[in-house]
Design an enzyme around this catalytic site. Sequence first.
Site, mmCIF file in Angstrom:
data_model
loop_
_atom_site.group_PDB
_atom_site.id
_atom_site.type_symbol
_atom_site.label_atom_id
_atom_site.label_comp_id
_atom_site.label_asym_id
_atom_site.label_seq_id
_atom_site.Cartn_x
_atom_site.Cartn_y
_atom_site.Cartn_z
ATOM 1 N N SER A 188 5.183 0.922 8.094
ATOM 2 C CA SER A 188 4.078 -0.768 8.306
ATOM 3 C C SER A 188 3.959 -1.155 6.812
ATOM 4 C CB SER A 188 2.573 -0.028 8.046
ATOM 5 O OG SER A 188 2.067 0.246 7.458
ATOM 6 N N LYS A 189 3.208 -1.845 6.499
ATOM 7 C CA LYS A 189 3.000 -2.915 5.262
ATOM 8 C C LYS A 189 3.017 -2.431 4.364
ATOM 9 C CE LYS A 189 3.328 -7.937 5.487
ATOM 10 N NZ LYS A 189 4.234 -8.109 4.617
ATOM 11 N N ARG A 190 2.314 -0.860 4.189
ATOM 12 C CA ARG A 190 1.488 -0.223 3.141
ATOM 13 C C ARG A 190 2.524 0.456 2.668
ATOM 14 N NH1 ARG A 190 -0.342 3.505 7.240
ATOM 15 N NH2 ARG A 190 1.646 4.005 7.796
#
Length: 489
Positions: free
Chosen positions: A257-259
């Site tokens: 994910s963008k995390r």
Amino acid sequence: MTKRIMETIKTRFAPSPTGHLHVGGARTALFNFLIARQAGGTFLLRIEDTDRSRHDESAIAKICEDLRWLGIEWDEGIEVGGPNGPYRQSERLDIYRRYLRRLLDEGRAYYAFDTAEELDAMRERSRAETGGFRYPRPERFAGEEEAERARAEGRPVVARIRCPDTDVTVADESFGEITIPAGEQEDFIIQKADGYPTFYLANVVDDELMGVNFVCRGQEFLDQTWRQAVLREALGFREPRLLHLPLIMDRHGRKLSKRDGDVDVHAFRRAGYLPEALVNFIALLGWRPGGDREKFTPAELVQEFKTERLSKANARFDREKLLSFNTDALAAAGEDRLLAALKDYLSLHSTPIPAGDDALLRAVLRACRGIRTFADLVAKCEVLFGPDDAFQYDPQAVAKVLEKGAGYETLAELRPRLAATDWTAEALEALLEAYGVEKGLKMGKIAQPLRVAVTGSTVSPSIYETLVFLGKEKTLVRISRCLAERSAG
Ligand code: GLU
């Protein structure tokens, strides 16, 4: 089975337009493209835009652009057309309604009018009593008039499929057979209250009508594949070959994910990656070519890719590895290729590097060998093309290179000599070397003060290239600025 082998393979990529292409989507597109190319088949691009709550109109063009940048071209579908259009589900609502009508008429689907609150209450009650919940199929199916009345009363009218009373088995070429017992199948929604079909219905209708006979997609769809099998059976559609691709995890083993940084293709383009490096890297997310070989050009991927060598184990998105692939791809690329890619990169950014001057860009590329991404090139070079008074002097570089030792004195002495010399790499080299011999100084003690004076930092191309890019006038202005800042500071 025999018929299937005779058939030409037709694959598809069917993204929902929610934004730029995610690397997971890019992998699905790439594998479908490779499977079709390898078999001399067709690769189709369809837009699945029936979820109006997540819809982003601009995403369609973005996805097409990202795919083309990666070199993934489709033979049929959105933007290119073909015999089975339209290729956007929101333009095919009449078609889905026709199939729904058939299912309703045959008693294979039925209307339901429950509000969200009623469903919640049912769910809670059922969980308390039995520990689970399955939508309770009504004894009698409502007709058109009842549905109309419910609509008039403002109730959400949906259509649900009547699941068969038998187990459903799907055969995935990677994950094997998966059976959903009759008792675990729920009559799921196939048309929503807004009149749009759900993904399940639109997806199977389109695969059938568009002649798709090979479905390859992410593992996240595996659990609900039985629903599509139920619909295909109810509609008398053919079963395509099924192949699910393993999940892609980040370095902590969590779903990507963008995390952890950018995960869409456009972000990697903006960050200065080459599409061929990204494609090579993405191809290895779940595909094990065998042996030690990891580097493949796009044409080699078409040759070498084998669906039999797909893994079931989660793939890991290793950013370091991608960076090293990119570094190698930049080092291996010919100058024309690099020039085109650099121009694409510069078109997405505002930098003072003159993007229209091919000869200059070629020289910059030669001066920047060894970069990991085009962002490195810009970091190294943009100061050379910007205004002479706009860059900052890095205090650490000033302390280490100019204040300690004779850095400032060297600059003061070199300035008039530079003012008097020819401005070629050879003449500059001869001048600096002669100065070194005269003063008993190593080249580092001459080049570094000069570099800091004209760029503000200790990072730039070789000192001769740096000075040649700058030109005599700007070099002298910057040395003067550096010396003046010392007196002022
Ligand atoms: N529309 C689905 C998605 O957004 C595609 C599902 C499929 O490939 O069958 O990923």
